[in-house]
Design a protein around this motif. Structure first.
Motif, PDB file in Angstrom:
ATOM      1  N   TRP A  58       0.866  -1.185   0.000  1.00  0.00           N
ATOM      2  CA  TRP A  58       0.000   0.000   0.000  1.00  0.00           C
ATOM      3  C   TRP A  58       0.897   1.227   0.000  1.00  0.00           C
ATOM      4  O   TRP A  58       1.970   1.214   0.598  1.00  0.00           O
ATOM      5  CB  TRP A  58      -0.889  -0.025   1.247  1.00  0.00           C
ATOM      6  N   ALA A 109      -7.846  -2.277   9.600  1.00  0.00           N
ATOM      7  CA  ALA A 109      -7.779  -3.087   8.373  1.00  0.00           C
ATOM      8  C   ALA A 109      -7.386  -4.525   8.702  1.00  0.00           C
ATOM      9  O   ALA A 109      -7.945  -5.481   8.158  1.00  0.00           O
ATOM     10  CB  ALA A 109      -6.792  -2.474   7.384  1.00  0.00           C
ATOM     11  N   GLU A 167      -2.598 -13.382  -0.177  1.00  0.00           N
ATOM     12  CA  GLU A 167      -4.025 -13.192   0.141  1.00  0.00           C
ATOM     13  C   GLU A 167      -4.159 -12.178   1.265  1.00  0.00           C
ATOM     14  O   GLU A 167      -5.033 -11.305   1.241  1.00  0.00           O
ATOM     15  CB  GLU A 167      -4.647 -14.550   0.537  1.00  0.00           C
ATOM     16  N   ASP A 170      -3.504  -8.697  -0.094  1.00  0.00           N
ATOM     17  CA  ASP A 170      -4.647  -8.222  -0.898  1.00  0.00           C
ATOM     18  C   ASP A 170      -5.789  -7.775   0.005  1.00  0.00           C
ATOM     19  O   ASP A 170      -6.386  -6.723  -0.204  1.00  0.00           O
ATOM     20  CB  ASP A 170      -5.155  -9.334  -1.837  1.00  0.00           C
ATOM     21  N   HIS A 171      -6.074  -8.598   1.010  1.00  0.00           N
ATOM     22  CA  HIS A 171      -7.145  -8.254   1.942  1.00  0.00           C
ATOM     23  C   HIS A 171      -6.833  -6.935   2.638  1.00  0.00           C
ATOM     24  O   HIS A 171      -7.695  -6.056   2.764  1.00  0.00           O
ATOM     25  CB  HIS A 171      -7.342  -9.359   2.981  1.00  0.00           C
ATOM     26  N   ALA A 173      -4.818  -4.448   1.648  1.00  0.00           N
ATOM     27  CA  ALA A 173      -4.861  -3.301   0.727  1.00  0.00           C
ATOM     28  C   ALA A 173      -6.311  -2.880   0.457  1.00  0.00           C
ATOM     29  O   ALA A 173      -6.628  -1.685   0.436  1.00  0.00           O
ATOM     30  CB  ALA A 173      -4.154  -3.650  -0.585  1.00  0.00           C
ATOM     31  N   LYS A 174      -7.196  -3.863   0.283  1.00  0.00           N
ATOM     32  CA  LYS A 174      -8.616  -3.555   0.050  1.00  0.00           C
ATOM     33  C   LYS A 174      -9.223  -2.888   1.273  1.00  0.00           C
ATOM     34  O   LYS A 174      -9.959  -1.905   1.167  1.00  0.00           O
ATOM     35  CB  LYS A 174      -9.395  -4.830  -0.286  1.00  0.00           C
ATOM     36  N   ALA A 175      -8.911  -3.423   2.457  1.00  0.00           N
ATOM     37  CA  ALA A 175      -9.462  -2.866   3.695  1.00  0.00           C
ATOM     38  C   ALA A 175      -8.951  -1.447   3.930  1.00  0.00           C
ATOM     39  O   ALA A 175      -9.673  -0.601   4.469  1.00  0.00           O
ATOM     40  CB  ALA A 175      -9.119  -3.774   4.878  1.00  0.00           C
ATOM     41  N   GLN A 177      -8.299   0.683   1.568  1.00  0.00           N
ATOM     42  CA  GLN A 177      -9.071   1.487   0.619  1.00  0.00           C
ATOM     43  C   GLN A 177     -10.412   1.880   1.232  1.00  0.00           C
ATOM     44  O   GLN A 177     -10.870   2.997   1.103  1.00  0.00           O
ATOM     45  CB  GLN A 177      -9.281   0.684  -0.670  1.00  0.00           C
ATOM     46  N   ASN A 178     -11.016   0.938   1.940  1.00  0.00           N
ATOM     47  CA  ASN A 178     -12.325   1.192   2.549  1.00  0.00           C
ATOM     48  C   ASN A 178     -12.239   2.088   3.785  1.00  0.00           C
ATOM     49  O   ASN A 178     -13.195   2.757   4.134  1.00  0.00           O
ATOM     50  CB  ASN A 178     -12.999  -0.125   2.951  1.00  0.00           C
TER      51      ASN A 178
END
Ligand SMILES: [Zn+2]
Length: 179
Positions: A58, A109, A167, A170-171, A173-175, A177-178
């Motif tokens: 990130w 996150a 995995e 990825d989880h 980085a997505k979290a 973003q949110n």
């Protein structure tokens, strides 16, 4: 480190480990002043400074988060400054003010995985001279791994297979973003 019956021998041989094979506290070495240089002490030769964003899990304008590839724990990370600073004492007011909200965001996150019991942050800086904070998610329910010895367990337990490490990144980085 951990792969055979001589584990105790290997551990006690580590110069940072405080107890020797004789079961006694090792005597303290004479102090070394000035201290020997750490990696990246000269910003022109600092490895962290020269790395592209693609090498990080990130990245934002001022901060980058590095994933630790060889680890038994999903989501072991390092928070780093984008530019070269050494420790908290060197940060600008702007950067220092961003640390709290960022650590909060990182913790949230990682906790959103659902399999993390607690998120620990450590600042040492004895190895690399580029600002970094260790981010250590303790697996949920792993009560043996509480507290100070977590980094030691991290070094000794078997590392995760690469797909599981990715995995987790990825989880995360997505979290982020949110959050
Ligand atoms: Zn640097």
């Amino acid at each position: 480190v951990a792969d055979d019956a001589n584990l105790l021998e290997q551990i006690t041989a580590m110069d940072l480990f405080p107890v020797g094979m004789d079961g006694k506290l090792k005597p303290l070495d004479p102090v070394v002043i000035p201290e020997p240089p750490r990696a990246g002490e000269d910003p022109a030769e600092c490895e962290a400074c020269g790395q592209p964003d693609e090498d990080f899990v990130w990245a934002s304008e001022n901060w980058r988060i590095r994933g630790k590839g060889a680890t038994p724990f999903p989501g072991m990370l390092f928070l780093e400054t984008r530019e070269h600073y050494d420790s908290f004492g060197d940060l600008t007011d702007e950067l220092a003010g961003e640390v709290g909200p960022l650590l909060r965001r990182i913790e949230r996150a990682l906790l959103s995985r659902g399999d993390v019991g607690r998120v620990h942050f450590s600042r040492w800086g004895d190895g690399s001279a580029h600002f970094h904070v260790w981010v250590m998610p303790r697996p949920l329910g792993a009560m043996q791994l509480r507290g100070t010895f977590l980094p030691f367990w991290e070094m000794l337990l078997e590392n995760l297979p690469e797909p599981e490490v990715r995995e987790a990144w990825d989880h995360f980085a997505k979290a982020m973003q949110n959050g």
